[in-house]
Design an enzyme around this catalytic site. Structure first.
Site, PDB file in Angstrom:
ATOM      1  CG  ASP A  13      -1.866  -1.204   1.199  1.00  0.00           C
ATOM      2  OD1 ASP A  13      -2.219  -1.683   0.114  1.00  0.00           O
ATOM      3  OD2 ASP A  13      -2.203  -1.692   2.299  1.00  0.00           O
ATOM      4  CE  LYS A  16       2.359  -2.374  -4.327  1.00  0.00           C
ATOM      5  NZ  LYS A  16       2.141  -2.029  -2.910  1.00  0.00           N
ATOM      6  N   GLY A  40      -4.509  -4.303  -3.812  1.00  0.00           N
ATOM      7  CA  GLY A  40      -5.504  -3.259  -4.087  1.00  0.00           C
ATOM      8  C   GLY A  40      -4.715  -2.033  -4.480  1.00  0.00           C
ATOM      9  CG  HIS A  41      -1.926  -2.055  -7.009  1.00  0.00           C
ATOM     10  ND1 HIS A  41      -1.012  -2.586  -7.885  1.00  0.00           N
ATOM     11  CD2 HIS A  41      -1.643  -2.600  -5.796  1.00  0.00           C
ATOM     12  CE1 HIS A  41      -0.213  -3.413  -7.224  1.00  0.00           C
ATOM     13  NE2 HIS A  41      -0.592  -3.449  -5.966  1.00  0.00           N
ATOM     14  CD  GLN A 222       0.816  -8.831  -2.630  1.00  0.00           C
ATOM     15  OE1 GLN A 222       1.500  -9.497  -3.394  1.00  0.00           O
ATOM     16  NE2 GLN A 222      -0.423  -8.501  -2.923  1.00  0.00           N
ATOM     17  CE  LYS A 329      -1.566   7.906   1.734  1.00  0.00           C
ATOM     18  NZ  LYS A 329      -2.596   6.903   1.943  1.00  0.00           N
ATOM     19  CB  VAL A 409       2.220  16.489  -2.940  1.00  0.00           C
ATOM     20  CG1 VAL A 409       3.712  16.672  -2.693  1.00  0.00           C
ATOM     21  CG2 VAL A 409       1.867  16.901  -4.373  1.00  0.00           C
TER      22      VAL A 409
HETATM   23  P1  GDP Z   1      -0.761   0.333  -3.519  1.00  0.00           P
HETATM   24  O1  GDP Z   1      -1.346  -0.947  -3.075  1.00  0.00           O
HETATM   25  O2  GDP Z   1       0.704   0.430  -3.271  1.00  0.00           O
HETATM   26  O3  GDP Z   1      -1.122   0.685  -4.939  1.00  0.00           O
HETATM   27  O4  GDP Z   1      -1.420   1.450  -2.580  1.00  0.00           O
HETATM   28  P2  GDP Z   1      -2.980   1.574  -2.201  1.00  0.00           P
HETATM   29  O5  GDP Z   1      -3.696   2.079  -3.377  1.00  0.00           O
HETATM   30  O6  GDP Z   1      -3.476   0.334  -1.566  1.00  0.00           O
HETATM   31  O7  GDP Z   1      -2.902   2.631  -1.033  1.00  0.00           O
HETATM   32  C1  GDP Z   1      -2.382   3.898  -1.234  1.00  0.00           C
HETATM   33  C2  GDP Z   1      -3.481   4.913  -0.891  1.00  0.00           C
HETATM   34  O8  GDP Z   1      -2.915   6.197  -0.792  1.00  0.00           O
HETATM   35  C3  GDP Z   1      -4.552   5.016  -1.964  1.00  0.00           C
HETATM   36  O9  GDP Z   1      -5.759   5.386  -1.351  1.00  0.00           O
HETATM   37  C4  GDP Z   1      -4.037   6.149  -2.844  1.00  0.00           C
HETATM   38  O10 GDP Z   1      -5.084   6.821  -3.528  1.00  0.00           O
HETATM   39  C5  GDP Z   1      -3.419   7.051  -1.824  1.00  0.00           C
HETATM   40  N1  GDP Z   1      -2.244   7.821  -2.252  1.00  0.00           N
HETATM   41  C6  GDP Z   1      -1.234   7.462  -3.089  1.00  0.00           C
HETATM   42  N2  GDP Z   1      -0.289   8.428  -3.119  1.00  0.00           N
HETATM   43  C7  GDP Z   1      -0.703   9.401  -2.277  1.00  0.00           C
HETATM   44  C8  GDP Z   1      -0.147  10.649  -1.845  1.00  0.00           C
HETATM   45  O11 GDP Z   1       0.944  11.042  -2.218  1.00  0.00           O
HETATM   46  N3  GDP Z   1      -0.871  11.370  -0.929  1.00  0.00           N
HETATM   47  C9  GDP Z   1      -2.083  10.937  -0.457  1.00  0.00           C
HETATM   48  N4  GDP Z   1      -2.719  11.712   0.413  1.00  0.00           N
HETATM   49  N5  GDP Z   1      -2.628   9.776  -0.846  1.00  0.00           N
HETATM   50  C10 GDP Z   1      -1.944   9.019  -1.730  1.00  0.00           C
HETATM   51  P1  IMO Z   2      -0.874  -4.194  -2.270  1.00  0.00           P
HETATM   52  O1  IMO Z   2      -0.414  -4.735  -3.598  1.00  0.00           O
HETATM   53  C1  IMO Z   2      -1.013  -4.617   2.058  1.00  0.00           C
HETATM   54  C2  IMO Z   2      -1.054  -8.698   3.645  1.00  0.00           C
HETATM   55  C3  IMO Z   2      -2.311  -9.179   4.333  1.00  0.00           C
HETATM   56  C4  IMO Z   2      -1.720 -10.200   5.294  1.00  0.00           C
HETATM   57  C5  IMO Z   2      -0.596 -10.818   4.488  1.00  0.00           C
HETATM   58  C6  IMO Z   2      -0.984 -12.109   3.767  1.00  0.00           C
HETATM   59  O2  IMO Z   2      -2.173  -3.472  -2.331  1.00  0.00           O
HETATM   60  O3  IMO Z   2       0.213  -3.416  -1.609  1.00  0.00           O
HETATM   61  P2  IMO Z   2      -2.534 -12.769   1.729  1.00  0.00           P
HETATM   62  O4  IMO Z   2      -3.868 -12.254   1.290  1.00  0.00           O
HETATM   63  O5  IMO Z   2      -1.456 -12.567   0.733  1.00  0.00           O
HETATM   64  O6  IMO Z   2      -2.635 -14.173   2.230  1.00  0.00           O
HETATM   65  O7  IMO Z   2      -2.163 -11.881   3.024  1.00  0.00           O
HETATM   66  O8  IMO Z   2      -0.209  -9.839   3.531  1.00  0.00           O
HETATM   67  N1  IMO Z   2      -1.267  -8.188   2.271  1.00  0.00           N
HETATM   68  C7  IMO Z   2      -1.209  -6.890   1.947  1.00  0.00           C
HETATM   69  N2  IMO Z   2      -1.051  -5.794   2.711  1.00  0.00           N
HETATM   70  N3  IMO Z   2      -1.114  -4.493   0.712  1.00  0.00           N
HETATM   71  C8  IMO Z   2      -1.247  -5.591  -0.073  1.00  0.00           C
HETATM   72  O9  IMO Z   2      -1.199  -5.519  -1.420  1.00  0.00           O
HETATM   73  C9  IMO Z   2      -1.352  -6.864   0.540  1.00  0.00           C
HETATM   74  N4  IMO Z   2      -1.518  -8.117   0.081  1.00  0.00           N
HETATM   75  C10 IMO Z   2      -1.455  -8.921   1.153  1.00  0.00           C
HETATM   76  O10 IMO Z   2      -2.948  -8.126   5.008  1.00  0.00           O
HETATM   77  O11 IMO Z   2      -1.142  -9.540   6.390  1.00  0.00           O
HETATM   78 MG    MG Z   3      -2.867  -1.641  -1.818  1.00  0.00          MG
END
Ligand code: GDP
Ligand code: IMO
Ligand code: MG
Length: 419
Positions: A13, A16, A40-41, A222, A329, A409
């Site tokens: 998270d 990416k 979850g991207h 991840q 962030k 940002v």
């Molecule tokens: P990923 O799994 O690495 O793609 O990240 P996620 O999408 O799960 O979580 C990142 C969260 O932060 C999402 O809700 C994005 O919309 C948000 N986000 C990404 N970059 C920034 C940033 O620079 N600032 C803020 N405030 N939110 C961001």
């Molecule tokens: P992205 O790509 C954050 C965590 C789960 C759990 C562990 C194992 O959005 O960054 P699994 O479902 O693989 O059996 O879970 O890894 N986990 C993540 N945490 N971002 C993810 O993906 C994750 N995918 C799995 O919360 O602790």
């Molecule tokens: Mg994610």
């Protein structure tokens, strides 16, 4: 060197999806190499937020080819939902998305087993997203998996039934009730949809395109600290999330890898169980969670929050061979009077120089840096960022020896500063 890799350096998270979408214009192909719908991207543009689970984050750029590589595990039911929610019609998406015949399928039985295993662990549960990831990779490595290419054969249903029989017999060992029929229906509809897409040996395609001078961006899922080998085992996912995973998950030689972009948040978050040395279980952590909207993109669970962890960051940089750091962030830290950074760990009264393999507890040693108050979301020029934020970035660069070449940002595609 025609393939660059973008991956997370923390516990997932890191942002990416947003950054892959933002830098996609510089690439021809965007390819996912591991993980599955546990990811979850999120990405945002034109005031709309999209969350992708299986589909690479280049999909919203009509002129880019997206590939789901052999290292990914695919749940057809999730795939179908995702395709339907994307916006563009299937007829258009078919030309933008190609799937590896060698990618393993997540079968309905894998989801059930994931839930049964977690349930049986009680307090020691991993906190899995329960998408069937662990059991699907277990079957892959155990040479019992079913692969996407198989759905094109006439005997697929028989193969499916054989696998289901095995899974149902395993499930008998667990005190766990489930309704398979409902999920199976959506799963087979997903299989029908998958059949409409090009399914091929994508390793040939990628290498051919590279030899023609096309640029590939490999998108990690991840984060490094969730890697099955180098993360906080057993509180990890079941794939290699690190740069080496891009080679095995796409079929490319390490010699073809160029840049390795390592993404990290200006602080840390983790969702699920496992060690998190800098975790803040106080008001400061709550403020980070509220300001950063730190709730899981896949499960909606609140993310655990804490200060930046330099020893973990340096470890991730080492394992991945990171060439450039991207910090996301940064805006979330605006308003904190003092920013703390963990620069080393202590264990049993002395400095602990390595990340312990057995998750034995470490105590973070902090440095304090002055914060900044300004709202920075509107800034697009690095020079205009608050001085204290620039000092924070300089501090991270000095500690890690790697340049921070991009600062995010805000969640929108445009809220990105390249230096
Ligand atoms: P990923 O799994 O690495 O793609 O990240 P996620 O999408 O799960 O979580 C990142 C969260 O932060 C999402 O809700 C994005 O919309 C948000 N986000 C990404 N970059 C920034 C940033 O620079 N600032 C803020 N405030 N939110 C961001
Ligand atoms: P992205 O790509 C954050 C965590 C789960 C759990 C562990 C194992 O959005 O960054 P699994 O479902 O693989 O059996 O879970 O890894 N986990 C993540 N945490 N971002 C993810 O993906 C994750 N995918 C799995 O919360 O602790
Ligand atoms: Mg994610």
């Amino acid at each position: 060197m025609n393939i660059d890799i973008l991956l997370g350096l923390q516990w997932g998270d890191e942002g990416k999806g947003k950054i892959v979408d933002a830098i996609s214009p510089g690439y021809d192909i965007i390819a996912r190499f591991q993980g599955g719908p546990n990811a979850g991207h999120s990405l945002e543009f034109n005031n709309v937020k999209h969350v992708l689970h299986l589909i690479p984050s280049g999909i919203f750029h009509p002129d880019k080819l997206n590939i789901i590589g052999n290292g990914v595990v695919i749940d057809p039911a999730v795939f179908k939902k995702e395709i339907e929610n994307l916006g563009p019609p299937v007829s258009e998406l078919i030309s933008r998305l190609i799937i590896s015949a060698r990618a393993n399928l997540i079968l309905p039985g894998h989801r059930l087993l994931d839930a049964a295993y977690e349930h049986s662990k009680g307090n020691t549960k991993i906190g899995s997203t329960l998408k069937g990831i662990g059991p699907a990779y277990t079957d892959k490595v155990g040479r019992n998996g079913l692969r996407v290419g198989e759905i094109l054969g006439s005997g697929f249903k028989e193969l499916y039934d054989c696998h289901l029989k095995v899974h149902l017999s395993l499930l008998k060992n667990y005190d766990f009730s489930f309704d398979l029929k409902e999920y199976e229906k959506g799963w087979f509809e997903g299989i029908d949809l998958l059949r409409k897409f090009t399914i091929k040996n994508t390793e040939y395609l990628i290498n051919e395109l590279i030899s023609k001078g096309k640029k590939v961006l490999a998108e990690g899922a991840q984060g490094t600290m969730l890697d099955v080998d180098f993360g906080s085992y057993p509180f990890v996912t079941s794939s290699n999330t690190i740069s080496a995973g891009a080679c095995t998950g796409l079929g490319i030689s390490p010699k073809k890898v160029g840049e390795v972009f390592g993404i990290f948040k200006a602080y840390c978050t983790r969702v699920g169980s496992g060690p998190f040395p800098t975790e803040l279980k106080d008001k400061t952590g709550d403020t980070m969670r509220d300001t950063g909207h730190e709730f899981g993109s896949t499960t909606g669970r609140p993310r655990r929050c804490g200060w930046l962890d330099i020893p973990a960051l340096k470890y991730a940089i080492m394992i991945n061979g990171v060439t450039q750091l991207f910090m996301t962030k940064s805006d979330v830290l605006s308003g904190f009077e003092i920013i703390k950074v963990c620069t080393s760990y202590r264990a049993d009264g002395s400095e602990c120089r390595e990340i312990p393999f057995d998750n034995s507890p470490v105590e973070p040693v902090y440095m304090e840096l002055p914060g900044w108050k300004e709202n920075i979301s509107g800034i697009r020029d690095y020079g205009k960022l608050p001085e204290n934020l620039k000092k924070y970035i300089k501090f991270i660069e000095d500690q890690t020896g790697i340049s921070v070449t991009m600062v995010s940002v805000g969640p929108d595609r445009e809220e990105t500063i390249f230096r």
